[in-house]
Each structure stands twice: as C-alpha cells, then as structure tokens.
Design an enzyme around this catalytic site. Structure first.
Site, PDB file in Angstrom:
ATOM      1  N   CYS A 162       0.818  -1.218   0.000  1.00  0.00           N
ATOM      2  CA  CYS A 162       0.000   0.000   0.000  1.00  0.00           C
ATOM      3  C   CYS A 162       0.849   1.265   0.000  1.00  0.00           C
ATOM      4  CB  CYS A 162      -0.946  -0.017   1.195  1.00  0.00           C
ATOM      5  SG  CYS A 162      -0.108  -0.217   2.784  1.00  0.00           S
ATOM      6  N   ASP A 290      46.547 -15.317  21.066  1.00  0.00           N
ATOM      7  CA  ASP A 290      47.427 -15.747  22.160  1.00  0.00           C
ATOM      8  C   ASP A 290      48.092 -14.547  22.837  1.00  0.00           C
ATOM      9  OD1 ASP A 290      46.994 -18.517  21.771  1.00  0.00           O
ATOM     10  OD2 ASP A 290      48.350 -18.463  20.049  1.00  0.00           O
ATOM     11  N   ASP A 319      43.303 -16.663  28.786  1.00  0.00           N
ATOM     12  CA  ASP A 319      42.826 -17.904  28.186  1.00  0.00           C
ATOM     13  C   ASP A 319      41.383 -18.127  28.645  1.00  0.00           C
ATOM     14  OD1 ASP A 319      42.223 -20.592  27.581  1.00  0.00           O
ATOM     15  OD2 ASP A 319      44.346 -21.129  27.597  1.00  0.00           O
ATOM     16  N   ILE A 320      40.445 -17.851  27.763  1.00  0.00           N
ATOM     17  CA  ILE A 320      39.031 -17.922  28.148  1.00  0.00           C
ATOM     18  C   ILE A 320      38.657 -19.336  28.577  1.00  0.00           C
ATOM     19  CG2 ILE A 320      36.656 -17.683  27.320  1.00  0.00           C
ATOM     20  CD1 ILE A 320      37.578 -15.481  25.449  1.00  0.00           C
ATOM     21  N   LYS A 354      42.888 -27.930  30.213  1.00  0.00           N
ATOM     22  CA  LYS A 354      41.826 -26.930  30.362  1.00  0.00           C
ATOM     23  C   LYS A 354      40.530 -27.538  30.926  1.00  0.00           C
ATOM     24  CE  LYS A 354      43.796 -23.991  26.787  1.00  0.00           C
ATOM     25  NZ  LYS A 354      43.581 -23.148  25.593  1.00  0.00           N
TER      26      LYS A 354
END
Length: 407
Positions: A162, A290, A319-320, A354
């Site tokens: 429209c 790193d 280091d996540i 880890k």
C-alpha cells in the site's frame, strides 16, 4: 549459510498459499525447501491464484497443486490424504482473513479444510496491512492460534504494497525456512537447553585503526549455532564474524576483543538455566589471540613518529577456556592445528589441561583452509576419538551435536 541438500531429506512439507501480494516470496520458499531435500506439495486459495499461477508451483515442486477446483476422491489428491502425507503444514503468506477463519474452525475452502484436517505442527507467516495485523480482533485470533498448535514467523517492518512503511510484511523466505526446519528437526535432548557458541578471530587493537587478528571466518561457529537452533536449543552466538542468513531466533552478540568475549561468555553462562536434565553447553569455536598489544594507543599512530622500525610489544592474553568456571557447563573446545604429526597430541593436552569435556580437532592444510564451506573434525574425549569426515560445516555441526549428547 550454505544449506546442505540433505538437511530436510525425507521430510514432507505441505505449503498453503493465500491471497496476498507476498505470494511471490512463496516461490523462493519452495526453492529453499526443495534444495534442502524436502518433498513439497502446495495447496492454494482461489485468491492466491490471482497473484501466482498453480503451474509455477507445480514446476518447482514436481507435484500437482491442490485447490478448490480439482479435489479428487478416486485417488489420494484430496484434503484428507494430502494432510496425512505431510510432516508439517506451512501457510505462507497467511492473510488476516485466513487467520480469522482458522481461529474459528471455518473450512469453506480447500486450504482451510487441509488446516482443519491436519493434526500435526503448523507454521504461519502472516502478511497484512499494519492496521489489519494490529487490529484487536486479528491479535485475538493470533492468540487463539498460538494456543492451538500453530507456530508464527513474525512479520517485519518495511514498505508495504500500500506504499506505507509499517509492520505487516511477510518474513523473508529464509526465516520461514529456518522456523520450519526447527519444527522438523527438533531433538528432545537439545530442546529448550541453553547453549553458548563463540566464534571468529578476536580483534586486538594496536590503535584506533590497526589491530591484530587471524583468518578465522566464524563460519564453523555460525554452523554450530544454526544446528543447535534447529535442534530446539536456546542459542547465544558470541562472535566477531558471522555467516549470512542465520536464523533470526539465534541471540547474536557481536564482540571484538578477547576481554569482551570473555565477559560475554561469563554473563551468558551465569544467565543459563541449569538442572540435572538440561545442563548448558559451551562450544568454544572462537580463535582467541594468544598475545595482545601491551599498550593500545588512542587515535592513529603516525609512521613519522614511529620511525623506520617498529617494535610492537605484546603480552600474553587471557585464556578464556582455562579461566571460565565449568562446574555447571559442558564445555567443548575447538582446536586448529597445521602440523598433523603433533595435532592429536596437542588436542589431548588441551582437553586435559583446560579440563574440557571434549575437543574438536581440525587439522588445516594452510591459510586457505580458513573460510571454506567444508570441514573435517576429530571429536576427542578422554575415553574416545571419533573422526567426522569432510562435509559441509552445517552437517559437521549436526554430527558434533550427536556426539556431544553422550559426554
């Protein structure tokens, strides 16, 4: 997003098309379904035939179009047998008029008879003028339908037929495709489970125009997030880069630096629902730098002030995966290696050092391996190692999810 031609293999989709100008988009939706391996049949209202001819849909689907003029009871070409054949019924576009009739059980057209006869999951993609879609009566009809086994793919705001700009345009075909795929591919294990995916190479600024990063494209993370979405998970994709045409149901969180990514992962993990049956998952597919610049400079460093040589001092990055709290998470790391002789050994060290539940090892040939649409992964846990052969990344993602269910 590269959609595999087997994604909807052996799935049977009945597509209803009603009388809206958005009918032309339904042709693209059919193409997506067929390209993904689904078999598609179409039922059209008489109004829809004014916009697109049945022949067009028959050409795309290789199946006859069912409408008000051609139902047959001497074979299976009728609203009962057709709906018994289908795994899912998608109506796109669906007009306000059709929704009004659907919500009150009216079945005065072939399409409405199919809707009333079909007992499975139904997906609706509305298309209407803004005032029509937001009319209190239409909103009430939508509420009734949502309580009656109908899933909605929301309208979008754009210029309507429209010539006014407002809400009411049908969702894009790719969004309807993903919503349909989700209903067809849902997995009880993943359904309503919180999942976090990280992706892309982190961007570590040197100054306001220069940065350190890597070649990671974010495509594997996007594929993981898409696979999780279609399996029914509540997905947060935390990434620096994203593939195209992702499902709109994925919660996208765009980040740049490692610290941003780390904080986003911590927040997402804290907000995740965790119980004995639905432990959240973290898929750490990001390529985190790193090292990061020791001292980010504001503005733009001038080469005249730097001199002929530039010694850029870097410091070890956070280091996540090592630092994230894992007590209430199932954590899967991703490791890219180029030396195939030491790759497996390094992945096993990563798994142990880890404290991860699994590692997805990807041995790269060279830098050209980044950004491709295919991948090959070895899924490694403390008890097993499973090779996932080379395939499109979305197929690899589904394979990873299947293996991840057992850890």
């Amino acid at each position: 997003m590269n959609i595999p031609d087997t994604l909807l293999q052996n799935k049977k989709i009945l597509l209803g098309v009603t009388g809206s100008i958005a009918c032309y988009k339904s042709l693209e939706l059919v193409r997506l379904f067929v390209k993904a391996g689904a078999e598609v049949k179409v039922v059209m209202s008489e109004s829809a035939k004014k916009f697109v001819t049945p022949l067009t849909f028959e050409t795309l689907t290789s199946n006859r179009v069912l409408d008000d003029t051609n139902e047959s009871w001497v074979d299976s070409f009728n609203h009962i047998k057709t709906t018994e054949w289908a795994d899912i019924f998608v109506i796109a576009p669906v007009t306000a008029n059709t929704m009004a009739k659907l919500s009150h059980g009216i079945a005065d057209t072939m399409l409405l008879q199919c809707a009333l006869a079909f007992s499975g999951q139904k997906v609706l993609a509305p298309s209407a003028n803004t005032n029509m879609i937001h009319n209190p009566i239409t909103l009430e009809n939508i509420k009734i339908l949502k309580n009656s086994n109908y899933t909605f793919v929301d309208t979008q705001i754009k210029e309507l037929a429209c010539k006014t700009v407002g809400d009411g345009a049908m969702a894009e075909p790719i969004n309807i495709f993903w919503a349909t795929a989700k209903e067809l591919l849902k997995d009880e294990f993943w359904s309503d489970r919180d999942a976090i995916v990280t992706g892309g190479g982190t961007i570590e600024k040197i100054d306001d125009v220069r940065f350190i990063s890597n070649f990671s494209s974010g495509k594997m993370a996007s594929a993981m997030a898409t696979a999780l979405y279609t399996k029914g998970a509540n997905v947060k994709l935390i990434s620096t880069k994203f593939d195209t045409d992702l499902p709109t149901g994925i919660n996208i969180i765009k980040v740049q630096a490692t610290q941003e990514m780390y904080e986003s992962v911590v927040n997402a993990a804290a907000q995740s629902k965790s119980d004995a049956n639905k432990k959240p998952y973290l898929f750490m597919a990001a390529a985190v730098s790193d090292y990061v610049p020791d001292d980010k400079q504001s503005g733009k460093l001038k080469k005249d002030s730097i001199g002929d040589e530039w010694e850029l001092k870097l410091t070890k990055n956070i280091d996540i995966l090592f630092n994230i709290k894992k007590e209430n998470l199932c954590v899967i790391g991703f490791k890219a290696e180029m030396d195939k002789n030491s790759a497996k050994e390094n992945a096993v060290k990563m798994l142990k050092n880890k404290n991860l539940d699994a590692v997805c090892l990807n041995v790269l040939k060279d830098s050209n391996s980044f950004g491709t649409d295919t991948n090959k992964v070895e899924f490694i846990t403390k008890d097993s190692s499973i090779l996932i052969p080379s395939a499109q990344k979305l197929n690899i993602a589904f394979n990873i999810l299947e293996n991840a269910k057992s850890i």
